[in-house]
Design a protein around this motif. Sequence first.
Motif, PDB file in Angstrom:
ATOM      1  N   VAL A   1      -9.710   5.618  -2.556  1.00 35.82           N
ATOM      2  CA  VAL A   1      -8.620   5.161  -1.690  1.00 35.82           C
ATOM      3  C   VAL A   1      -8.642   5.929  -0.370  1.00 35.82           C
ATOM      4  O   VAL A   1      -8.449   5.352   0.711  1.00 35.82           O
ATOM      5  CB  VAL A   1      -7.267   5.319  -2.402  1.00 35.82           C
ATOM      6  CG1 VAL A   1      -6.119   4.957  -1.464  1.00 35.82           C
ATOM      7  CG2 VAL A   1      -7.218   4.454  -3.661  1.00 35.82           C
TER       8      VAL A   1
ATOM      9  N   ARG B   1      -4.585  -1.161  -4.724  1.00 34.79           N
ATOM     10  CA  ARG B   1      -4.730  -0.594  -3.380  1.00 34.79           C
ATOM     11  C   ARG B   1      -6.149  -0.765  -2.842  1.00 34.79           C
ATOM     12  O   ARG B   1      -6.340  -1.037  -1.648  1.00 34.79           O
ATOM     13  CB  ARG B   1      -4.348   0.889  -3.409  1.00 34.79           C
ATOM     14  CG  ARG B   1      -2.839   1.111  -3.486  1.00 34.79           C
ATOM     15  CD  ARG B   1      -2.505   2.590  -3.459  1.00 34.79           C
ATOM     16  NE  ARG B   1      -2.851   3.225  -4.723  1.00 34.79           N
ATOM     17  CZ  ARG B   1      -3.020   4.530  -4.889  1.00 34.79           C
ATOM     18  NH1 ARG B   1      -2.889   5.353  -3.857  1.00 34.79           N
ATOM     19  NH2 ARG B   1      -3.324   5.035  -6.065  1.00 34.79           N
TER      20      ARG B   1
ATOM     21  N   LEU C   1       0.824  -1.209   0.000  1.00 34.08           N
ATOM     22  CA  LEU C   1       0.000   0.000   0.000  1.00 34.08           C
ATOM     23  C   LEU C   1       0.857   1.257   0.000  1.00 34.08           C
ATOM     24  O   LEU C   1       0.581   2.218  -0.733  1.00 34.08           O
ATOM     25  CB  LEU C   1      -0.903   0.011   1.244  1.00 34.08           C
ATOM     26  CG  LEU C   1      -2.234  -0.726   1.160  1.00 34.08           C
ATOM     27  CD1 LEU C   1      -2.940  -0.676   2.506  1.00 34.08           C
ATOM     28  CD2 LEU C   1      -3.121  -0.125   0.078  1.00 34.08           C
TER      29      LEU C   1
END
Length: 910
Positions: free
Chosen positions: A503, A457, A448
């Motif tokens: 994200v 991710r 990550l």
Amino acid sequence: MNFFRGVMGGQAAGPQPSGAETIQKLCDRVASSTLLEDRRDAVRALKSLSKKYRMEVGTQAMDHLINILQTDRSDSEILGYALDTLYNIICNDEEEESIDEFDFHVRWPGVKLLTALLKNQGVQVQGIILVSPMGVSRLMDLLADSREVIRNDGLLLLQQLTKSNAAIQKIVAFENAFERLLDIITEEGSSDGGIVVEDCLLLLLNLLKNNSSNQNFFKEGSYIQRMKPWFEVGDDNSGWSAQKVTNLHLMLQLVRVMVSPVNSPGATASCQKSMYQCGLLQQLCTILMATGVPADILTETINTVSEVIRGSQVNQDYFASVNAPSNPPRPAIVVLLMSMVNERQPFVLRCAVLYCFQCFLYKNQKGQGEIVATLLPSTIDANSISAGQLLCGGLFSADSLSNWCAAVALAHALQDNLTQKEQLLRVQLATSLGKPPVSLLQQCTNILSQGSKVQTRVGLLMLLCTWISNCPIAVTHFLHNQENVPFLTAQISENLGEDERLVQGLCALLLGICIYYNDNSLENYTKEKLKQLIEKRIGKENFVEKLGFITKHELYSRAAQKPQPVFPSPEQMLFDHEFTKLVKELEGMITKAVHKSSEEEKKEEEVKKTLEQHDNIVTQYKELIREQDAQIQELKEQVSSMASQTEQMQTTITQQVSQIQQHKDQYNILKLKLGKDNQSQGDGSQMNGLQTEELTQLREEMEELRKQHTLLQSQLGDKDALINTLRSEMSQTAEGSAAGSDNTELLKELEALRSQVQSQSAEINQMKTERQELLRRAEAGVKIISDGSLDAAKMAELESRLAALTTDTERLKGEAKSSSESRAELEQQLASVNSTVAILQTEKAKLQTEVQESKKEQDDLLMLLADQDQKIHSLKQKLKELGETVDDEDDLDARDQTDDDEEEEDDDED
């Protein structure tokens, strides 16, 4: 007429006066001719013009043609012309070849006309047919027509008729449609059949899809078993025709309709069970592992197997045991996962494999444990490829789609399974030579932080959120890495582009999980310190806003609709269906936890501790009340048992007194008979004539006395056992009761009664012995008389015997008098037993008094419980005033238990 005008389509031919005039003349001829032949010729002429002049014929001749259908229905030829004309003005299809059968000219055009009407005005025509008596039944008869063209067009008609109409679908199903359609499919060659098989399958899909009633009827009719032969493919799978691919694709869709996740769980489970028992699942797995199967059929077979095993433990266990025909054999799961993480495989196939793996693990803790076990150091086999190795390989490969699929698959192995979440923390990975291994959790966070593709991710963040949610140990492991929290706060606080918003939202969700499920075991990362960090670095409002980015994403709602992962392109593969459920569950709780102040949390903790203490007190009182209830119930049973035994003993004594009286009566009768025999000794001739018969009767009576004596002995033994049992139980009761001395006296009296009964039995035995001796002597006297040789010596002996017999008789009279006295004593003893019963009843009253005292103690306990409930209620009111949501289930349970106890006590009093 307006209705038919509304259904006309296509471009009309240009207006031509000659044609219009001709059509007008033909219409006049149809309307005015009195001869049937003239009308028939006119309608035939209209039919020939109906394709070229569709609009003119439709507007001018429609009413006349409808009148023909009503007035000339006896002539099939003119009816056929009229129906063909109507069909031509509605459709643009080319003219079919004519057939010479007489009624064919009516039925075939009628079928085509109805089909065309249903295509254009389906709802209206469906309503007309539905209210028409026997309308659907007569259309179902088309499937039994011996002429294939009518049967085949009848299939097309029924397809249009059953679209989006559940009522008609049910009627068609109960008109034996399933049986007829399956027979046609078999006759036409099943999957190897032609277009007719496809039409039958389409009609079956119409009848079964979204119709639970028809699905249940299909299952109950054992039609699922008839689907198995459809999927029996041979070893040579090369050269599949396009029609076979279409047919098999529709057959697989039919299986999926029966086990779709949108069906009721009970119906789906029942169909899954039937598919396993009849071997259909096994046949599908054979296709799954076969070679040469077309890619689209293989993909749909994987999706079908997925839904057949989803949530069914038996089917999931069978699927886990399937091996591919390779050398050495490999589990089917491993072979499928190899395709999922292979970027050269088609995208739809990889999605299907992921769906299959998800369905295999759905509500399958056994399967989840088996998958996680392949990652643990103690179970890794270096000589074979395991599911865990393939998932780790896909998780850290260069292909972002493989990363996402592997992460989601691994997350499903942890879904709602705390044990496997903790087990997965043990997994260690060797990243490179010369470096120490790192944990799987740490490796995920390392990737990550390296800034990989968004899809990678997102997959890793979904895995981490699923992993550490509801698992404080995993949260501690995650927070133990000093780099994780700074990374998350940095990601959330930055102002990134549109693509990075998802994200950021997932990072906020992960950090929120670390707060909500934090057990405060790490001093630097307690709940309070993490919230302070959010407030300083991010801001609470900003954090909540970023958290909301997840549910606002356009692909979130699409993934939440159904379990199967269906995406138009690999780039849109971002959300997992089960993960959307987790987000929906956690979003509100995390938002609430972030906004809580430390004082509120402290108060909440104190209230929780207080509630736990009160719950413990309530539990103790519950246990005490249960113990007292058990003791009271035991005392009640003892009282009832003693009363029953007393009644039984009294009955036994009464029976024995009666039997003794019978024996005395029999003894008196015997004594009288013996007296008569003694008086008749002087008359030898009379004795020779009567003594033998009387002795025979005497023997019979003695035998009867023996039987009665044996019975009496048996009853005496039973009585002795009863007295012993009663004495033992009353001794136990006497030890725990205030009335022990009275019970001891009762035992003594019972023991004395037992001795007296035994003494009476001994007397009866003695009387029996004496009667036997008298009988022996009498028999000896008879023998002497019967010999006829009464000399002086024998006479003297006989006289001495008679004298002895007389003496014995006198003695027996004295014993009879003694027996009478014994009877009086037994009656006195019976009165004593009655007195004993009264004593037992007094004991019962004392026990009932003790029960009442126990009830008073319970009332006091209930008052204490009421006080505790009031305190708990006040504390919960304080919690509610602080804005907390309080679950009252435990309180309600306690009150319900108290009410139940009070009702039971009232019943006891009654």
